[in-house]
Design a protein around this motif. Structure first.
Motif, PDB file in Angstrom:
ATOM      1  N   GLU A  49       0.812  -1.211   0.000  1.00 56.57           N
ATOM      2  CA  GLU A  49       0.000   0.000   0.000  1.00 56.57           C
ATOM      3  C   GLU A  49       0.850   1.267   0.000  1.00 56.57           C
ATOM      4  O   GLU A  49       0.334   2.364  -0.186  1.00 56.57           O
ATOM      5  N   SER A  50       2.150   1.128   0.187  1.00 55.05           N
ATOM      6  CA  SER A  50       3.060   2.276   0.190  1.00 55.05           C
ATOM      7  C   SER A  50       3.078   2.949  -1.184  1.00 55.05           C
ATOM      8  O   SER A  50       3.026   2.281  -2.225  1.00 55.05           O
ATOM      9  N   GLN A  51       3.187   4.256  -1.165  1.00 54.81           N
ATOM     10  CA  GLN A  51       3.241   5.030  -2.409  1.00 54.81           C
ATOM     11  C   GLN A  51       4.655   5.134  -2.976  1.00 54.81           C
ATOM     12  O   GLN A  51       4.830   5.556  -4.132  1.00 54.81           O
ATOM     13  N   ILE A  52       5.657   4.731  -2.184  1.00 52.58           N
ATOM     14  CA  ILE A  52       7.033   4.929  -2.651  1.00 52.58           C
ATOM     15  C   ILE A  52       7.757   3.610  -2.960  1.00 52.58           C
ATOM     16  O   ILE A  52       8.813   3.624  -3.605  1.00 52.58           O
ATOM     17  N   ILE A  53       7.205   2.487  -2.532  1.00 54.83           N
ATOM     18  CA  ILE A  53       7.866   1.202  -2.763  1.00 54.83           C
ATOM     19  C   ILE A  53       7.546   0.696  -4.165  1.00 54.83           C
ATOM     20  O   ILE A  53       6.387   0.624  -4.567  1.00 54.83           O
ATOM     21  N   SER A  54       8.587   0.318  -4.899  1.00 56.25           N
ATOM     22  CA  SER A  54       8.434  -0.162  -6.271  1.00 56.25           C
ATOM     23  C   SER A  54       8.195  -1.664  -6.327  1.00 56.25           C
ATOM     24  O   SER A  54       7.484  -2.152  -7.212  1.00 56.25           O
ATOM     25  N   ASN A  55       8.816  -2.400  -5.429  1.00 55.98           N
ATOM     26  CA  ASN A  55       8.728  -3.866  -5.463  1.00 55.98           C
ATOM     27  C   ASN A  55       8.904  -4.422  -4.057  1.00 55.98           C
ATOM     28  O   ASN A  55       9.677  -3.870  -3.263  1.00 55.98           O
ATOM     29  N   VAL A  56       8.192  -5.506  -3.744  1.00 55.17           N
ATOM     30  CA  VAL A  56       8.250  -6.129  -2.421  1.00 55.17           C
ATOM     31  C   VAL A  56       8.681  -7.576  -2.583  1.00 55.17           C
ATOM     32  O   VAL A  56       8.046  -8.343  -3.328  1.00 55.17           O
ATOM     33  N   ILE A  57       9.775  -7.959  -1.902  1.00 53.71           N
ATOM     34  CA  ILE A  57      10.236  -9.343  -1.984  1.00 53.71           C
ATOM     35  C   ILE A  57      10.402  -9.934  -0.589  1.00 53.71           C
ATOM     36  O   ILE A  57      10.581  -9.217   0.397  1.00 53.71           O
ATOM     37  N   LEU A  58      10.330 -11.263  -0.534  1.00 59.69           N
ATOM     38  CA  LEU A  58      10.513 -12.008   0.711  1.00 59.69           C
ATOM     39  C   LEU A  58      11.875 -12.673   0.718  1.00 59.69           C
ATOM     40  O   LEU A  58      12.343 -13.170  -0.306  1.00 59.69           O
TER      41      LEU A  58
END
Length: 232
Positions: free
Chosen positions: A44-53
């Motif tokens: 939901e962040s407006q600044i994060i481009s990609n989320v990885i585990l």
């Protein structure tokens, strides 16, 4: 650098071998697996481009995928021990993401941190022209009243003082890491091999939402908070 051109990678580290609270990263919290709260905040962040585990655990990986978190690798077992540091884990996670400008580490044990916190911390860092930012909260007890013990059992002030501080109000405000947000420029991280290099700025969070889950009572406190926020 134009903000629209900034690439920000979020890394969620979640190993399977938690000791204090077994399998804590996927335990239920207010109807969702614990890790889902952090994935949700990141996405939901407006600044994060990609989320990885980054995880060594098949079950955690499957849960993360269910909530649309990318899992580009399985963490090597030597980076899932008690001796592996966050710096080691992060360095491994970003090795194929050199085109990103910033990396944000979001620990799943901080479920009350929101996308608003993430974006505000990033905005604070960039507005101050800093290269790194971490989240903190004010300490519940002042370290100016804390002591260490010498070998012969004599009390020694933990912090040096010119004169004795006789009231809590007179003591300088002190802060502690709450584990919720670590932001650093990718090049800056690789150069310093630290998540908190010199001149790191602090994003202050309220102690109420700074719970870092380590035991069942921590989980219960978060459950109470979330239910109150959602249903009251």
């Amino acid at each position: 650098m134009n903000k629209k051109e900034i690439k920000v990678l979020a890394v969620i580290p979640a190993r399977g071998g938690s000791k204090g609270l077994i399998r804590k990263n996927i335990l239920d919290l207010a109807g969702l697996p614990l890790i889902a709260w952090t994935i949700k905040a990141a996405k939901e962040s407006q600044i994060i481009s990609n989320v990885i585990l980054s995880s060594d655990d098949d079950e955690i990986i499957e849960v993360a995928k269910r909530f649309d978190c990318e899992v580009p690798f399985k963490r090597p077992s030597h980076l899932a021990t008690d001796n592996a540091t966050s710096v080691d884990v992060l360095a491994h996670a970003i090795k194929d993401y050199s085109s990103y400008d910033f990396v944000i580490m979001l620990q799943p044990t901080s479920p009350l941190r929101t996308s608003i916190d993430i974006d505000a911390a990033f905005e604070l860092m960039t507005s101050l022209n800093a290269k790194s930012c971490v989240s903190v909260c004010q300490t519940s007890k002042t370290p100016y009243w804390m002591y260490s013990l010498s070998n012969d059992g004599v009390l020694e002030k933990l912090l040096p003082q010119d004169k004795e501080i006789v009231s809590r109000q007179a003591a300088p405000k002190t802060f502690e890491l709450n584990g919720a947000i670590y932001i650093i420029g990718l090049d800056h991280f690789q150069e310093n091999q630290s998540l908190i290099p010199e001149k790191t700025v602090a994003y202050i969070m309220d102690r109420t939402v700074s719970i870092d889950i380590d035991c069942q009572s921590d989980l219960d406190k978060c459950e109470t908070y979330l239910k109150k926020e959602n249903y009251d």
